[in-house]
Design a protein around this motif. Structure first.
Motif, PDB file in Angstrom:
ATOM      1  N   GLY A 179      37.485  33.461  28.099  1.00  0.00           N
ATOM      2  CA  GLY A 179      38.126  34.302  27.096  1.00  0.00           C
ATOM      3  C   GLY A 179      37.512  35.675  27.000  1.00  0.00           C
ATOM      4  N   GLU A 180      36.192  35.761  27.050  1.00  0.00           N
ATOM      5  CA  GLU A 180      35.506  37.050  26.980  1.00  0.00           C
ATOM      6  C   GLU A 180      35.870  37.948  28.156  1.00  0.00           C
ATOM      7  OE1 GLU A 180      31.416  36.084  26.745  1.00  0.00           O
ATOM      8  OE2 GLU A 180      31.577  35.179  24.738  1.00  0.00           O
ATOM      9  N   ASN A 181      36.222  37.338  29.275  1.00  0.00           N
ATOM     10  CA  ASN A 181      36.593  38.107  30.462  1.00  0.00           C
ATOM     11  C   ASN A 181      38.101  38.245  30.646  1.00  0.00           C
ATOM     12  OD1 ASN A 181      34.015  38.791  32.089  1.00  0.00           O
ATOM     13  ND2 ASN A 181      33.688  36.663  31.488  1.00  0.00           N
ATOM     14  N   GLY A 182      38.868  37.837  29.625  1.00  0.00           N
ATOM     15  CA  GLY A 182      40.312  38.003  29.674  1.00  0.00           C
ATOM     16  C   GLY A 182      41.005  37.139  30.713  1.00  0.00           C
ATOM     17  N   ILE A 183      40.443  35.956  30.957  1.00  0.00           N
ATOM     18  CA  ILE A 183      40.984  35.049  31.978  1.00  0.00           C
ATOM     19  C   ILE A 183      41.475  33.771  31.309  1.00  0.00           C
ATOM     20  CG2 ILE A 183      40.390  33.642  33.986  1.00  0.00           C
ATOM     21  CD1 ILE A 183      38.285  35.821  34.660  1.00  0.00           C
ATOM     22  N   THR A 184      42.656  33.321  31.695  1.00  0.00           N
ATOM     23  CA  THR A 184      43.197  32.069  31.167  1.00  0.00           C
ATOM     24  C   THR A 184      42.515  30.883  31.838  1.00  0.00           C
ATOM     25  OG1 THR A 184      45.362  33.088  30.785  1.00  0.00           O
ATOM     26  CG2 THR A 184      45.282  30.677  30.887  1.00  0.00           C
ATOM     27  N   ILE A 185      42.061  29.940  31.038  1.00  0.00           N
ATOM     28  CA  ILE A 185      41.471  28.720  31.577  1.00  0.00           C
ATOM     29  C   ILE A 185      42.375  27.543  31.241  1.00  0.00           C
ATOM     30  CG2 ILE A 185      40.044  28.339  29.497  1.00  0.00           C
ATOM     31  CD1 ILE A 185      37.913  27.112  31.398  1.00  0.00           C
ATOM     32  N   ARG A 186      42.470  26.617  32.183  1.00  0.00           N
ATOM     33  CA  ARG A 186      43.271  25.401  31.974  1.00  0.00           C
ATOM     34  C   ARG A 186      42.358  24.189  32.139  1.00  0.00           C
ATOM     35  NH1 ARG A 186      48.407  26.557  35.813  1.00  0.00           N
ATOM     36  NH2 ARG A 186      46.718  26.546  37.341  1.00  0.00           N
ATOM     37  N   PHE A 187      42.375  23.327  31.136  1.00  0.00           N
ATOM     38  CA  PHE A 187      41.586  22.101  31.168  1.00  0.00           C
ATOM     39  C   PHE A 187      42.500  20.955  31.611  1.00  0.00           C
ATOM     40  CE2 PHE A 187      39.513  24.792  27.982  1.00  0.00           C
ATOM     41  CZ  PHE A 187      38.219  24.824  28.490  1.00  0.00           C
ATOM     42  N   LEU A 188      42.066  20.224  32.629  1.00  0.00           N
ATOM     43  CA  LEU A 188      42.884  19.162  33.215  1.00  0.00           C
ATOM     44  C   LEU A 188      42.334  17.792  32.866  1.00  0.00           C
ATOM     45  CD1 LEU A 188      43.140  21.763  35.172  1.00  0.00           C
ATOM     46  CD2 LEU A 188      43.872  20.108  36.893  1.00  0.00           C
ATOM     47  N   GLU A 189      43.213  16.890  32.447  1.00  0.00           N
ATOM     48  CA  GLU A 189      42.838  15.484  32.397  1.00  0.00           C
ATOM     49  C   GLU A 189      42.593  15.004  33.825  1.00  0.00           C
ATOM     50  OE1 GLU A 189      45.218  13.723  28.492  1.00  0.00           O
ATOM     51  OE2 GLU A 189      46.030  13.378  30.492  1.00  0.00           O
ATOM     52  N   PHE A 190      41.570  14.195  33.996  1.00  0.00           N
ATOM     53  CA  PHE A 190      41.278  13.602  35.301  1.00  0.00           C
ATOM     54  C   PHE A 190      42.448  12.713  35.713  1.00  0.00           C
ATOM     55  CE2 PHE A 190      38.900   9.918  37.395  1.00  0.00           C
ATOM     56  CZ  PHE A 190      39.026  10.464  38.662  1.00  0.00           C
ATOM     57  N   MET A 191      43.007  12.991  36.903  1.00  0.00           N
ATOM     58  CA  MET A 191      44.193  12.265  37.349  1.00  0.00           C
ATOM     59  C   MET A 191      43.837  11.037  38.177  1.00  0.00           C
ATOM     60  SD  MET A 191      47.089  15.137  38.151  1.00  0.00           S
ATOM     61  CE  MET A 191      46.111  16.305  39.054  1.00  0.00           C
ATOM     62  N   THR A 236      43.471  31.091  20.779  1.00  0.00           N
ATOM     63  CA  THR A 236      42.558  31.047  19.644  1.00  0.00           C
ATOM     64  C   THR A 236      42.773  32.285  18.771  1.00  0.00           C
ATOM     65  OG1 THR A 236      40.785  32.257  20.773  1.00  0.00           O
ATOM     66  CG2 THR A 236      40.859  29.860  21.082  1.00  0.00           C
ATOM     67  N   ASP A 237      42.259  32.235  17.572  1.00  0.00           N
ATOM     68  CA  ASP A 237      42.415  33.358  16.653  1.00  0.00           C
ATOM     69  C   ASP A 237      41.787  34.640  17.185  1.00  0.00           C
ATOM     70  OD1 ASP A 237      43.766  31.717  14.964  1.00  0.00           O
ATOM     71  OD2 ASP A 237      42.203  31.596  13.410  1.00  0.00           O
ATOM     72  N   ASN A 238      40.796  34.499  18.071  1.00  0.00           N
ATOM     73  CA  ASN A 238      40.189  35.704  18.643  1.00  0.00           C
ATOM     74  C   ASN A 238      40.759  36.059  20.019  1.00  0.00           C
ATOM     75  OD1 ASN A 238      38.988  33.457  19.790  1.00  0.00           O
ATOM     76  ND2 ASN A 238      36.978  34.398  20.005  1.00  0.00           N
ATOM     77  N   GLY A 239      41.900  35.422  20.376  1.00  0.00           N
ATOM     78  CA  GLY A 239      42.646  35.853  21.561  1.00  0.00           C
ATOM     79  C   GLY A 239      42.303  35.180  22.868  1.00  0.00           C
ATOM     80  N   TYR A 240      41.581  34.060  22.838  1.00  0.00           N
ATOM     81  CA  TYR A 240      41.277  33.334  24.069  1.00  0.00           C
ATOM     82  C   TYR A 240      42.462  32.416  24.409  1.00  0.00           C
ATOM     83  CZ  TYR A 240      36.360  34.650  23.247  1.00  0.00           C
ATOM     84  OH  TYR A 240      35.188  35.330  23.025  1.00  0.00           O
ATOM     85  N   LEU A 241      43.034  32.603  25.584  1.00  0.00           N
ATOM     86  CA  LEU A 241      44.195  31.810  25.995  1.00  0.00           C
ATOM     87  C   LEU A 241      43.734  30.633  26.851  1.00  0.00           C
ATOM     88  CD1 LEU A 241      47.313  31.621  25.986  1.00  0.00           C
ATOM     89  CD2 LEU A 241      47.308  33.030  28.058  1.00  0.00           C
ATOM     90  N   PHE A 242      44.186  29.438  26.490  1.00  0.00           N
ATOM     91  CA  PHE A 242      43.844  28.268  27.292  1.00  0.00           C
ATOM     92  C   PHE A 242      45.033  27.328  27.389  1.00  0.00           C
ATOM     93  CE2 PHE A 242      42.886  26.869  22.984  1.00  0.00           C
ATOM     94  CZ  PHE A 242      43.261  25.538  22.957  1.00  0.00           C
TER      95      PHE A 242
END
Length: 313
Positions: A179-191, A236-242
């Motif tokens: 988020g601090e670096n303006g990058i979207t992160i995606r969390f994956l459930e283990f498949m 998030t309220d502070n602009g972190y996209l996930f």
């Protein structure tokens, strides 16, 4: 979504069946490959890729081609592969990488036509990175590559596969850095795929738990998500996209528009089905094969013994 409205629009291509890592969730060194379909390294040639996509294009509108592996940056003809895709009028060309490749490759890929890079970043700590990847390499190098790709103007996302007992305690750190670096992160459930299919529950960390973990520090709300997206996004309220990709607890199979190709040029319609198809040389027969591939799609993700590195994730 009714089955007859489904269509293939995204092609994920495993351009080689080898990776420089032995990640716990994909190719753990103490677990044999249950299928052993590719005992030797095999590379998809630019010529074969061109012929297969040329055969498909009259029948499906390919919006995006996503190059995966194995580790696609190990492919000796990676730049010609990307150039072929550009020549075939593929506007969106993406790649998923572990980030460990030679200096200068990212600018070359962008010049060839690459538009997006996804990076696998499963741990923020050196110890956690080594445990998950089974490689003693500096995690800082991966983080540098992520920022390099972003600074060069590529669309960049970070993927984190969450495994209980390995990296669930790092979710907040990973979100904060991204988020601090303006990058979207995606969390994956283990498949439930490949060697650990039978031990899936031992490592599984659900989407609900991921959200609870994030909610312990951040307030967040839903973010607009495309109907064919594999992830559900929040901000998030502070602009972190996930995003959260929850194949098991929140399946999105009915909206799946993905077709997969292995390094031999064979296609797969569904991650939960090991059936593959050869693309015919006769144009009139291609639609028949595409229909068979579409028929393998499931309404709920169940996984298979096939390792993700063979069919493009």
């Amino acid at each position: 979504m009714k089955e007859e409205t489904r269509k293939f629009e995204v092609l994920r291509v495993s351009i080689l069946s080898h990776c420089s890592f032995a990640c716990v969730y994909c190719a753990p060194k103490n677990k044999p490959d249950p299928t052993n379909l590719y005992p030797n390294i095999h590379y998809l040639s630019p010529e074969l890729l061109e012929s297969k996509i040329s055969a498909l294009q009259p029948h499906i509108q390919i919006k995006e081609v996503h190059l995966t592996g194995g580790e696609p940056t190990l492919h000796k003809n990676l730049i010609p592969l990307i150039e072929k895709l550009k020549q075939l009028s593929i506007n969106e060309i993406a790649i998923t990488s572990n980030g460990f490749f030679d200096d200068g490759l990212i600018p070359k890929m962008k010049m060839a036509g690459l538009t997006r890079m996804n990076f696998s970043l499963d741990s923020f700590s050196q110890n956690g990175f080594e445990r998950l990847s089974d490689r003693k390499l500096p995690v800082e190098r991966l983080m540098y590559r992520i920022l390099e790709a972003k600074n060069l103007g590529l669309d960049v996302k970070v993927n984190c596969t969450v495994l209980k007992g390995y990296n669930e305690s790092e979710i907040l750190d990973l979100l904060g850095w991204s988020g601090e670096n303006g990058i979207t992160i995606r969390f994956l459930e283990f498949m439930r795929m490949g060697p650990l299919q039978e031990e899936h529950e031992d490592f599984f960390y659900s989407a609900d738990k991921i959200r609870d973990t994030i909610g312990s520090k951040y307030n967040f709300s839903p973010y607009p998500t495309a109907s064919d997206s594999t992830a559900t996004y929040h901000i998030t309220d502070n602009g972190y996209l996930f995003g959260i990709i929850a194949n098991h607890t929140e399946p999105f199979c009915e909206g799946c528009n993905r077709l997969r190709m292995d390094s031999f040029g064979r296609i797969y319609g569904c991650l939960s089905d090991q059936t593959s198809f050869e693309i015919p040389l006769v144009n009139s027969e291609v639609q028949v094969v595409l229909k068979k591939a579409m028929d393998t799609k499931k309404n709920k993700f169940t996984g298979s013994q096939l390792s993700m590195k063979y069919i493009g994730g």
